[in-house]
Scaffold this motif. Structure first.
Motif, mmCIF file in Angstrom:
data_model
loop_
_atom_site.group_PDB
_atom_site.id
_atom_site.type_symbol
_atom_site.label_atom_id
_atom_site.label_comp_id
_atom_site.label_asym_id
_atom_site.label_seq_id
_atom_site.Cartn_x
_atom_site.Cartn_y
_atom_site.Cartn_z
ATOM 1 N N UNK A 5 0.733 -1.225 0.138
ATOM 2 C CA UNK A 5 0.067 0.104 -0.155
ATOM 3 C C UNK A 5 0.762 1.204 -0.198
ATOM 4 N N UNK A 6 1.916 1.123 0.363
ATOM 5 C CA UNK A 6 2.905 2.269 0.291
ATOM 6 C C UNK A 6 2.354 3.372 1.269
ATOM 7 N N UNK A 7 2.530 4.599 0.871
ATOM 8 C CA UNK A 7 2.206 5.715 1.651
ATOM 9 C C UNK A 7 1.156 6.620 1.083
ATOM 10 N N UNK A 8 0.138 7.024 1.844
ATOM 11 C CA UNK A 8 -0.946 7.785 1.431
ATOM 12 C C UNK A 8 -1.632 8.139 2.700
ATOM 13 N N UNK A 9 -2.760 9.096 2.494
ATOM 14 C CA UNK A 9 -3.540 9.518 3.332
ATOM 15 C C UNK A 9 -5.121 9.469 2.987
ATOM 16 N N UNK A 10 -5.968 9.078 3.684
ATOM 17 C CA UNK A 10 -7.152 9.106 3.096
ATOM 18 C C UNK A 10 -8.243 9.925 4.309
ATOM 19 N N UNK A 11 -9.113 10.572 3.761
ATOM 20 C CA UNK A 11 -10.075 11.364 4.703
ATOM 21 C C UNK A 11 -11.409 10.948 4.234
ATOM 22 N N UNK A 12 -12.154 10.374 5.229
ATOM 23 C CA UNK A 12 -13.665 9.936 4.779
ATOM 24 C C UNK A 12 -14.590 10.743 5.345
#
Lengths: 772, 451
Positions: free
Chosen positions: B316-323
């Protein structure tokens, strides 16, 4: 026993070694053993650390540190293969230049750091060492220009990431079957300069691509744990079995490289012949290695073997390794029945040859290169045509067109066979002559004008990649079928027996044959035809996925216009002709635009499957664009021995210009056997009214499809008077008759003299009888 | 939460300026075309003369970005390691920057005249020492994150900056990234694209990696290492893994992303719970994997953020999710890994945002079904499509943050991440290590984020 010769030879060789090794270097005396030492040695990296394959992230080998403890790197660095950028380097006789080929712009420019006539200094074109190395590292030996000093590093260079391209000693001296030039080329094109020698030698596997790393990456940073897919740091996985417990590796090092190593960069073959019919050099056939004649000491001052090399380089020994040196002996004229040359070379008798031939011709005129023909032979060389690199795609290129032999007079006044190449480039007329433009300058100015084939190939590729056709998409125009090849270009084949309903046609090649891309389809049929609509939708989706498409994809069928609206297929009324085959097109500014333009079709028909890359129409438009994009300056295109420019009416015109003259360099190989030499069947091999030697027609070819290219006779290149040579040649037709007449006359005169003598003797005898 | 410029334009650029420049992919071309600054040909009247303390991997990144910014001249480099000094000076020379070289920052501050600012890219544990000395010398400071591996030292930096009146920018570079500014400030906060956001998830997973080595010819003598506080070359080269020098992966990697949680939610967390351990790398001190959950109090109610850092898998590596209630947004510093929003089926239409140029529309994938009735409902939407964000950043990720800093030095424009904001982030991130160590939930009182 003749002692002076070996002594003189030893002294000469010792002097040569001393000279080449240079002053102040480690002594490089040979101990006399003819054995090649076993090279069981530790590998060292660029930090001079012993490479231990089991350690994390071992670095690639550095020849500077691995080989240099015994073989002084700076001495080697002065050698012929590495010294082009050094001021003290002797240019010597012109050799094959580096040829910058850019197929998009039709640029074929000869470059050289040695200042050879007809070549351009890379720096004059704005090429830094970095650019030059990226262009030509595929056939470079490393070192020299590929290892620039700090102050010579252009700001756009990436040497910190790629590392230096050190001298690749193993490229020549590694006798292992694993040594792979193709691997070298692959690595250097990935800008894996510091890793290339390791990979090419088969010491380990190298993955990753320095080309994609950020410019801030440094070798001590190691692999990037965040990216193993795109910007992958090059790493080496050494073959551990090659290392012993002390981390030494057994190298298969040879002092004299095998011919394969030389031929990687120095192959020359006639174009378009099958491999089995290509003969090798007679010396090779006799068992000699290239290195037997082209010798060098540690200074790698390779003997090139041409007449005058001793004068140019100051190395007297060079005279012993010319044709004359080996075959006539070192001191020509002292030998009587035979010379004392190198390597047991046979002494040529040259019986019946007037001495003038040896004064005015080099040996290679009669003995080397392809024999003269009606037109010179097209040849391909490793460095010019990227030969010897093998992979899935083709690496070699049909251009540049090299021709041989073309006989030119060199400084010594002797005719010498040459290879020649006609340059091609876009340029700007200036007071000092035509100044070439780099391909990137051209493409910036002319935009996508020169990308017709690429556009068509992208269309076909988009259809092939995105569309489940169950076959291969084809473009049919001008009665011929065009298909995408593996290199992203187009291949062509004749379309036999096809009655074209339209031009162009888009087809799909299936096992059942070539069928229309969009099958015949009745939009309002009852019941509806789902297969037809599905295919239309697939075609539209494939075209919609293309980058930089000129409009919205649509399909026109019998007055109906199909398009995708929010992913759904919609049919609208359209200004379409009745009874045209289903036609994909672009919808732009409320109008239909053909999927591929007439201009592109003309270009494709005019260039694909031919030796040409550009049409005159493209050249004309590009010259307009260049002048408009820049400063309205006087821009030209050089190709086929002519300079093309826009005349006062804005039409393409052509004229002679020094900038369009060919670049040439003498050839030496392949040497043909004596039985295949010129003159073996008699004087008329050359001296006849229409011999290929004097009267071959040499037609200049270049990337531009034109009938205005230069045509010149062989004698014009020689600087000789063609009519005189023709008349002189014709004289050889009557010479046999003259010989018979002369013989008969001599016989008659002899008989008369004999009769007169007999009569005189009779009279004398009568007088004596009378006196008695 | 302290006052900062999260809601303000950065570098003198307004969001609309950015959009004008970038929406049609123009920014990419504009920045890509800008060459690294060469010799002296473009000396601006307001040229800033800067020094770099710490020329290792991160220092190189900052140097490379600085070379792209007009009017910035690097005149001095300081590093305790000869290799880094040599590399940096040679690299800068290629671009026409002749630099003075120093081993000890004190010598640099003592001898190097004419400095305007200093970039500090040394290991975390000496950030306070270097930044405070520079601030006290009257120089503006850009200091890499994390501010420090100790809250006390971080606090000293805030105080020194206040006392000296000099600028101290902390290197949370996403705070100046136009893509993040557009996504968070404009779309999530101003236009409420996602509606109420009550959950965030971020991760930084990377493959296992070996300890870093060093060329033997560049070994720092032990006495010299000791003088600078390092017990060995191993510690010096791998300081991020040892507690004396750094904060471990949750700080090195997580700090960038955890900082975003506060930005999006508009508040600091009120508690964190965490689990992690030194489960894989036995020769390292810090936790090689950490998972944590933050709780936030927002004006709209509670929100939570889940974060994980793994150092043995890059899944998945690196990231940000805003839900949020109306959709979610995936961001990453690498746009290919995250630069889009996804809309819930019931959400208000987003097409007007597309017309305004704030979002790009992406066609939903089509799924065909096997039926002969091609004019009716033969095709359905299989899943919601992605709505890409229109803003691109073609320059290196750190460049806008440096530009923001230099803009503040020159023109007094607000910093994107001043010391106070950096401190808040440090409090939130460093507390995770406490929670893992003590196996307890850490509650934050609001005053804990204040200096």
């Amino acid at each position: 026993m003749n002692r002076p010769f070996p002594i003189a030879l030893a002294v000469t060789l010792a002097a040569a070694l001393t000279t080449a090794a240079g002053s102040g270097q480690k002594p490089q005396d040979w101990d006399g053993s003819r054995v090649t030492p076993v090279h069981r040695i530790p590998l060292k990296d660029e930090f001079n650390q012993v490479i231990i394959p089991g350690e994390p992230n071992p670095l690639p080998i550095s020849s500077r540190n691995t080989c240099a403890p015994c073989h002084d790197y700076d001495t080697v660095r002065r050698g012929l293969h590495f010294n082009a950028d050094r001021e003290e380097a002797v240019p010597g006789r012109p050799g094959e230049p580096w040829i910058w080929l850019d197929e998009t712009t039709g640029t074929v420019l000869p470059l050289s750091y040695r200042g050879w006539p007809g070549t351009w200094q890379p720096s004059a074109l704005g090429l830094a060492a970095w650019d030059f190395t990226r262009l030509f590292a595929r056939h470079m030996t490393g070192g020299g220009i590929a290892e620039p000093a700090l102050e010579a590093r252009a700001s756009h260079s990436r040497w910190e990431v790629s590392g230096n391209l050190e001298i690749n000693c193993l490229a020549c001296h590694n006798a292992s079957r694993r040594q792979s030039h193709s691997e070298w080329a692959r690595q250097v094109l990935r800008e894996n300069f510091r890793w290339a020698a390791t990979a090419a030698a088969g010491l380990g596997e190298v993955g990753g691509m320095a080309l994609r790393l950020p410019s801030t990456w440094d070798i001590i940073d190691g692999p990037n744990p965040d990216d193993s897919e795109y910007a992958v740091v090059p790493t080496v996985a050494y073959r551990r079995g090659d290392f012993d417990s002390a981390h030494n590796v057994d190298f298969e090092i040879v002092h004299r490289p095998g011919d394969d190593r030389c031929l990687v960069c120095h192959s020359t073959s006639p174009a378009g012949i099958p491999q089995f019919s290509a003969d090798s050099d007679v010396h090779s056939s006799a068992g000699l290695l290239c290195a037997d004649c082209h010798r060098n000491d540690l200074g790698h001052g390779m003997l090139r073997g041409y007449e005058g090399e001793a004068r140019d380089t100051g190395r007297a020994v060079a005279d012993q390794f010319t044709c004359r040196g080996c075959h006539l002996g070192f001191e020509d004229g002292k030998k009587g029945g035979g010379g004392v040359g190198r390597l047991g070379a046979p002494y040529p008798e040259h019986k019946g040859f007037p001495k003038v031939h040896f004064e005015r011709l080099s040996c290679t005129v009669c003995h080397s290169g392809p024999p003269p023909a009606g037109e010179p032979t097209r040849v391909r060389t490793s460095r010019a045509n990227r030969l010897g690199i093998y992979g899935v795609a083709r690496w070699d290129t049909p251009l540049p067109d090299l021709l041989a032999p073309v006989f030119l007079r060199r400084e010594e006044g002797r005719l010498t066979p040459h290879r020649i190449m006609w340059p091609a480039f876009w340029g700007r007329r200036a007071s000092e002559g035509v100044v070439p433009l780099r391909p990137d300058e051209v493409t910036e100015a002319v935009g996508d004008l020169l990308l017709s084939i690429e556009r068509a190939a992208r269309l076909l590729s988009a259809l092939a990649l995105t569309l489940d056709l169950g076959g291969e998409p084809l473009l049919v125009t001008g009665g011929r079928v065009f298909r995408v090849n593996m290199d992203g270009g187009l291949d062509v084949e004749d379309q036999a027996g096809k009655d074209l309903a339209a031009d162009p046609l888009w087809l799909v090649r299936t096992e059942q044959g070539d069928v229309p891309l969009i099958p015949a389809f009745v939009p309002d049929a009852e019941p509806p035809d789902p297969e037809g609509e599905t295919r239309i939708q697939a075609v539209l989706e494939a075209l919609a996925a293309m980058e930089n498409r000129p409009g919205e994809p649509v399909v026109m069928i019998r007055g109906g216009l199909y398009r995708l609206v929010e992913g759904f297929l919609e049919k609208q009324e359209a200004p379409a002709e009745e009874d045209v085959p289903p036609t994909p097109a672009w919808w732009r500014n409320e109008a239909l635009v053909p999927l591929i333009s007439e201009f592109d079709l003309r270009t494709i028909r005019g260039t694909v499957g031919t030796p040409s890359l550009l049409t005159e129409e493209q050249a004309e438009l590009a010259l307009v664009a260049l002048a408009g994009e820049n400063d309205g300056g006087d821009y030209v295109y050089v190709s086929g021995g002519r300079m093309f420019f826009l005349d006062e009416d804005g039409r393409l015109a052509a004229e002679q210009n020094p900038a369009a003259e060919p670049v040439s360099w003498p050839l030496a190989h392949n040497v043909r056997s004596a039985r295949q030499s010129l003159g073996i069947t008699g004087c008329t091999d050359c001296h006849s009214g229409g011999s290929d030697f004097f009267f071959a027609s040499i037609r200049a070819r270049g990337p531009l499809a034109t009938d205005r290219g230069a045509v010149r006779s062989a004698s014009a290149f020689m600087g000789m008077d063609a009519p005189f040579q023709r008349i002189y040649g014709l004289s050889f037709l009557v010479r046999p008759v003259l010989k018979w007449l002369l013989g008969a006359a001599s016989l008659l005169v002899g008989l008369l003299l004999l009769t007169a003598a007999a009569l005189a003797m009779g009279r004398l005898a009568g007088l004596l009888e009378k006196r008695r | 939460m302290s006052e900062n410029n999260r809601d303000k334009p950065t570098s003198g650029w307004s969001r609309r300026d950015f959009l004008k420049t970038t929406a049609a992919a123009g920014l990419g071309a504009a920045l890509a075309a800008r060459p690294l600054s060469g010799a002296q040909e473009n000396v601006a009247a307001d040229e800033l003369r800067i020094a770099v303390i710490g020329a290792g991997e991160q220092g190189r990144v900052l140097i490379e970005s600085c070379l792209r910014i007009p009017g910035i001249r690097i005149i001095a480099v300081c590093d305790i390691w000869e290799y880094s000094r040599r590399y940096a000076s040679r690299y800068l020379k290629k671009y026409g920057h002749e630099v003075s070289i120093f081993t000890d920052y004190r010598e640099l501050l003592d001898k190097q005249k004419g400095l305007d600012a200093v970039l500090v890219a040394t290991p975390d544990w000496v950030h306070h020492e270097h930044a405070n000395a520079c601030l006290n010398a009257g120089l503006h400071v850009y200091c890499e994150k994390e501010m420090s591996n100790s809250l006390e030292r971080a606090r000293s930096m805030v105080l020194t900056a206040r006392r000296s009146g000099r600028l101290l920018q902390i290197g949370h570079q996403r705070r100046s990234n136009p893509r993040y500014l557009h996504a968070i400030d404009t779309l999530i906060r101003e236009r409420s694209l996602l509606g109420r956001v009550n959950l965030a998830y971020a991760q930084w997973n990377r493959s296992k990696s070996d300890m870093r080595g060093w060329p033997k010819q560049y070994v720092i003598p032990q006495a010299e290492l000791s003088r600078f506080g390092y017990s060995s070359m191993t510690h010096f080269r791998n300081w991020r893994w040892f507690k004396k020098y750094g904060g471990g992966p949750i700080v090195d990697l997580g700090s960038h992303q955890i900082d975003l949680f506060s930005w999006v939610f508009g508040s600091n967390p009120r508690r964190v719970m965490a689990s992690g351990g030194r489960d894989f790398y036995k020769n390292r001190e810090w936790y090689d994997n950490v998972m944590c959950i933050y709780e936030f109090s927002t004006p709209e109610g509670a929100a939570r953020a889940l974060y994980q850092v793994q150092t043995t898998t890059k899944h998945g590596g690196f990231y940000e999710t805003f839900m949020g209630e109306n959709g979610s947004m995936v961001l990453s510093e690498v746009p290919q890994k995250g630069n889009w929003a996804m809309r819930e089926a019931h959400a208000p239409e987003w097409d007007s945002l597309v017309k305004e140029g704030l979002l790009l529309s992406e066609k939903p994938p089509i799924q065909k079904v096997d039926t002969r009735n091609v004019f009716l409902d033969v095709r359905v939407t299989a899943e919601a499509g992605r709505w890409p964000l229109p803003v691109e950043l073609a320059s290196p990720a750190h460049q806008p943050h440096l530009e923001n800093f230099f803009g503040a030095v020159r023109h007094g424009t607000p910093l994107s991440c001043p010391a106070e904001v950096g401190y808040e982030s440090a409090v939130a991130v460093l507390s995770v290590n406490d929670a893992v160590r003590d196996r307890r939930q850490v509650d934050f009182r609001p005053e804990r984020f204040r200096v």
